[in-house]
Design a protein around this motif. Structure first.
Motif, PDB file in Angstrom:
ATOM      1  N   GLY A 147     -25.930   1.193  -0.043  1.00 53.51           N
ATOM      2  CA  GLY A 147     -26.751   2.292   0.473  1.00 53.51           C
ATOM      3  C   GLY A 147     -25.913   3.538   0.658  1.00 53.51           C
ATOM      4  N   ASN A 148     -25.924   4.070   1.875  1.00 52.16           N
ATOM      5  CA  ASN A 148     -25.179   5.304   2.145  1.00 52.16           C
ATOM      6  C   ASN A 148     -23.736   5.060   2.553  1.00 52.16           C
ATOM      7  N   GLU A 149     -23.413   3.805   2.849  1.00 55.66           N
ATOM      8  CA  GLU A 149     -22.068   3.504   3.339  1.00 55.66           C
ATOM      9  C   GLU A 149     -21.236   2.763   2.299  1.00 55.66           C
ATOM     10  N   PHE A 150     -19.998   3.196   2.151  1.00 54.08           N
ATOM     11  CA  PHE A 150     -19.013   2.551   1.281  1.00 54.08           C
ATOM     12  C   PHE A 150     -18.681   1.174   1.858  1.00 54.08           C
ATOM     13  N   GLY A 151     -18.715   0.138   1.009  1.00 57.45           N
ATOM     14  CA  GLY A 151     -18.523  -1.194   1.555  1.00 57.45           C
ATOM     15  C   GLY A 151     -17.934  -2.198   0.587  1.00 57.45           C
ATOM     16  N   LEU A 152     -18.190  -3.468   0.851  1.00 57.27           N
ATOM     17  CA  LEU A 152     -17.555  -4.571   0.140  1.00 57.27           C
ATOM     18  C   LEU A 152     -17.773  -4.521  -1.365  1.00 57.27           C
ATOM     19  N   VAL A 153     -18.991  -4.303  -1.817  1.00 59.53           N
ATOM     20  CA  VAL A 153     -19.276  -4.334  -3.254  1.00 59.53           C
ATOM     21  C   VAL A 153     -18.582  -3.175  -3.961  1.00 59.53           C
ATOM     22  N   ASP A 154     -18.559  -2.026  -3.321  1.00 62.39           N
ATOM     23  CA  ASP A 154     -17.848  -0.875  -3.896  1.00 62.39           C
ATOM     24  C   ASP A 154     -16.359  -1.196  -4.044  1.00 62.39           C
TER      25      ASP A 154
END
Length: 220
Positions: A147-154
């Motif tokens: 979504g709007n937050e950079f996270g694990l998949v990125d």
């Protein structure tokens, strides 16, 4: 903290990049030790006796192996700074699913793209193209995979971006023109200091692979 955390890694490893990004996101100081993959250090063999692979994260003398596990470990140790996994259990499960998908679907074809020729390379091009199609579809119009937050998949996939030029050059694989949403996503990721610091220059990756192919495969 620097004396407590050691990362055994190799500069071009898209898997090691994950751990470097996670540590940078949390602002954690650590000691980086570059490994010679053709002559692995005794410490690497001691700390990862099962797979004998990088990256290995050593925290207080204890090893944590496998990059996605390392990223989650780092997130759990420092949960208050730039959370990597979402708080919602379902969203966390989804993030883990896609990180697992990337792990299971990318390594074999991506290695074949630069280390093989002929039919094996062509098969790898088809396989990786399907992976890219799936990931671009999952990304859709979102800013980041979650979504709007950079996270694990990125974090799980962004390291491959530094290899895209190599795949295009040595395997004649069209990525940039064919997957504009993934390219825009990658460029958004690169605006984060953690990503910009972790990803090597694509020209350096290409030269390293080209030199390897010249020596091993006899291809200029």
């Amino acid at each position: 903290m620097a004396e407590e955390i050691i990362l055994l890694d190799y500069w071009a490893s898209m898997f090691g990049m994950r751990t470097r990004i996670a540590l940078e996101e949390k602002g954690v100081k650590y000691e980086y030790r570059e490994e010679d993959l053709s002559n692995k250090s005794p410490l690497l063999l001691e700390m990862n006796p099962i797979h004998k692979k990088i990256p290995v994260l050593i925290h207080k003398g204890k090893p944590i192996c496998e990059s996605i596990i390392q990223v989650q470990y780092i997130d759990e140790l420092w949960p208050d700074t730039n959370p990597i996994l979402p708080s919602d259990p379902y969203q966390r499960a989804q993030a883990r699913f896609w990180a697992d998908y990337i792990d299971k679907k990318t390594y074999v074809p991506c290695k074949a793209l630069w280390s093989e020729t002929g039919e094996k390379q062509e098969a790898a091009k088809m396989e990786f193209t399907e992976v890219l199609k799936t990931l671009e579809s999952e990304l859709g119009d979102k800013k980041f995979f979650g979504g709007n937050e950079f996270g694990l998949v990125d974090i799980a996939f962004i390291g491959f971006y530094s290899w895209f030029r190599t795949y295009e050059e040595v395997a004649n694989l069209t990525i940039v023109a064919k997957f504009p949403k993934l390219i825009s996503w990658a460029q958004r990721c690169l605006k984060r200091e953690s990503v910009a610091k972790a990803l090597p220059d694509s020209d350096k990756v290409l030269k390293s692979v080209s030199d390897h192919r010249k020596i091993v495969l006899g291809i200029d």
